[in-house]
Design an enzyme around this catalytic site. Structure first.
Site, PDB file in Angstrom:
ATOM      1  N   GLU A 197      -9.484 -42.984 -13.314  1.00  0.00           N
ATOM      2  CA  GLU A 197      -8.859 -41.992 -12.998  1.00  0.00           C
ATOM      3  C   GLU A 197      -9.163 -41.477 -11.360  1.00  0.00           C
ATOM      4  O   GLU A 197      -8.417 -40.696 -11.111  1.00  0.00           O
ATOM      5  CB  GLU A 197     -10.596 -41.050 -13.778  1.00  0.00           C
ATOM      6  CG  GLU A 197      -9.913 -41.197 -15.149  1.00  0.00           C
ATOM      7  CD  GLU A 197     -11.533 -40.243 -16.097  1.00  0.00           C
ATOM      8  OE1 GLU A 197     -11.941 -39.586 -14.813  1.00  0.00           O
ATOM      9  OE2 GLU A 197     -11.316 -40.164 -17.130  1.00  0.00           O
ATOM     10  N   HIS A 221     -14.661 -47.030 -13.497  1.00  0.00           N
ATOM     11  CA  HIS A 221     -14.002 -44.990 -13.736  1.00  0.00           C
ATOM     12  C   HIS A 221     -13.061 -44.055 -12.952  1.00  0.00           C
ATOM     13  O   HIS A 221     -11.849 -44.100 -13.108  1.00  0.00           O
ATOM     14  CB  HIS A 221     -15.559 -44.532 -14.395  1.00  0.00           C
ATOM     15  CG  HIS A 221     -15.099 -43.562 -14.835  1.00  0.00           C
ATOM     16  ND1 HIS A 221     -14.470 -42.558 -14.273  1.00  0.00           N
ATOM     17  CD2 HIS A 221     -15.236 -43.173 -16.690  1.00  0.00           C
ATOM     18  CE1 HIS A 221     -14.196 -41.211 -15.844  1.00  0.00           C
ATOM     19  NE2 HIS A 221     -14.825 -41.556 -16.670  1.00  0.00           N
TER      20      HIS A 221
HETATM   21 CO    CO Z   1     -14.178 -40.951 -18.886  1.00  0.00          CO
END
Ligand code: CO
Length: 300
Positions: free
Chosen positions: A215, A185
């Site tokens: 991210e 993630h």
């Molecule tokens: Co997410």
């Protein structure tokens, strides 16, 4: 009139009085809740997913927790409000938040609860669970103790173990010279550094396994540069996420031009997506269970 032990009416009355006194006394103690025996329980906390079937990863970990703790009740909670609301609206599924689940356990007379985070890194979601658990620990008329089990990667030893577990669960049809790209993630939280730490441990054993994030860091650009340097022509693309949910299906394996699959294909690499969460893979799920065991052992 004399009273003797031979008087049967007196003896019965005395016995009834003692029974009534004992019954009344114990009821009184129960009402104050200080004579109840300890009751230990387990709460697994996941982010949640709305993708049908992706929750197989959570179910796998839940099954392992039940096997590791026979006779102990294991409950689930989901920290994402968006996921809970969506499942309630679309599937009439009523899932508990961590606070709702702990409040119910408090009401069901649990005195000690081991809360196991099903997060990958100790980021924002993990610290939210810590704060919630702390609020419930020692709450008046509630639980005496709530302990939190660490995320998948917490210590240096965990990171090394996760590296080994990932290498043990790469696709069986991977051939020599083929890469494996695992995408996690990533986060704005300082715990984002765990992904780079994991890459270090993975590269010590296999230079063609790459760790990226959606991210955080390493970024898609970082991984693409490494892939080009290595000269690989074929790669297995897998999520490094507990569940193969929305991020896995869209950011990784989606058909949009900026998905990992599209970008890697654009660099001349043949990509095979493998949609399986880390919670579905036993060597990884077992690390969460080990963390649960140490949290449960801390309950006293
Ligand atoms: Co997410």
């Amino acid at each position: 009139m004399s009273i003797t032990v031979h008087d049967p009416v007196r003896r019965i009355l005395a016995a009834l009085f003692i029974l009534a006194f004992l019954a009344g006394w114990s009821t009184h103690a129960d009402a104050h809740g200080d004579k109840k025996p300890d009751k230990k329980g387990i709460l697994l906390v996941a982010f949640g997913t709305t993708v049908p079937g992706a929750d197989s990863a959570y179910k796998n970990i839940e099954k392992k927790a039940k096997e590791a703790f026979p006779g102990v009740e294991v409950r689930m909670a989901y920290s994402s409000k968006i996921v809970r609301h969506k499942l309630a609206a679309e599937k009439k599924l009523k899932l508990d938040s961590p606070a709702e689940a702990l409040a119910k356990m408090m009401n069901d007379d649990f005195t000690h609860v081991a809360v196991q985070s099903l997060q990958t890194i100790p980021g924002a979601e993990f610290h939210d669970i810590m704060a919630t658990a702390k609020a419930f620990s020692g709450m008046p008329k509630g639980m005496k103790q709530v302990e939190v089990g660490l995320a998948l990667m917490a210590t240096t030893e965990d990171v090394a173990k996760v590296a080994e577990a990932l290498l043990a669960s790469v696709p069986k049809d991977r051939k020599a010279g083929e890469a494996v790209v695992l995408v996690g993630h990533g986060t704005h939280h300082p715990a984002d550094v765990y992904y780079a730490a994991l890459q270090y441990h993975v590269w010590k054993k296999d230079p063609l396994v790459f760790i990226g994030t959606v991210e955080g860091a390493p970024s898609q650009e970082d991984v693409l540069a490494e892939l080009k340097k290595s000269g690989v022509k074929k790669a297995h693309l897998m999520p490094f996420l507990a569940v193969a949910g929305d991020h896995a299906r869209n950011d990784l394996a989606g058909d949009e031009p900026d998905s990992w699959k599209s970008v890697m294909a654009g660099a001349g690499i043949a990509v095979t997506p493998v949609l399986r969460g880390t919670g579905d893979a036993s060597p990884l799920a077992d690390i969460w269970i080990e963390h649960l065991k140490s949290a449960f052992e801390r309950l006293k």
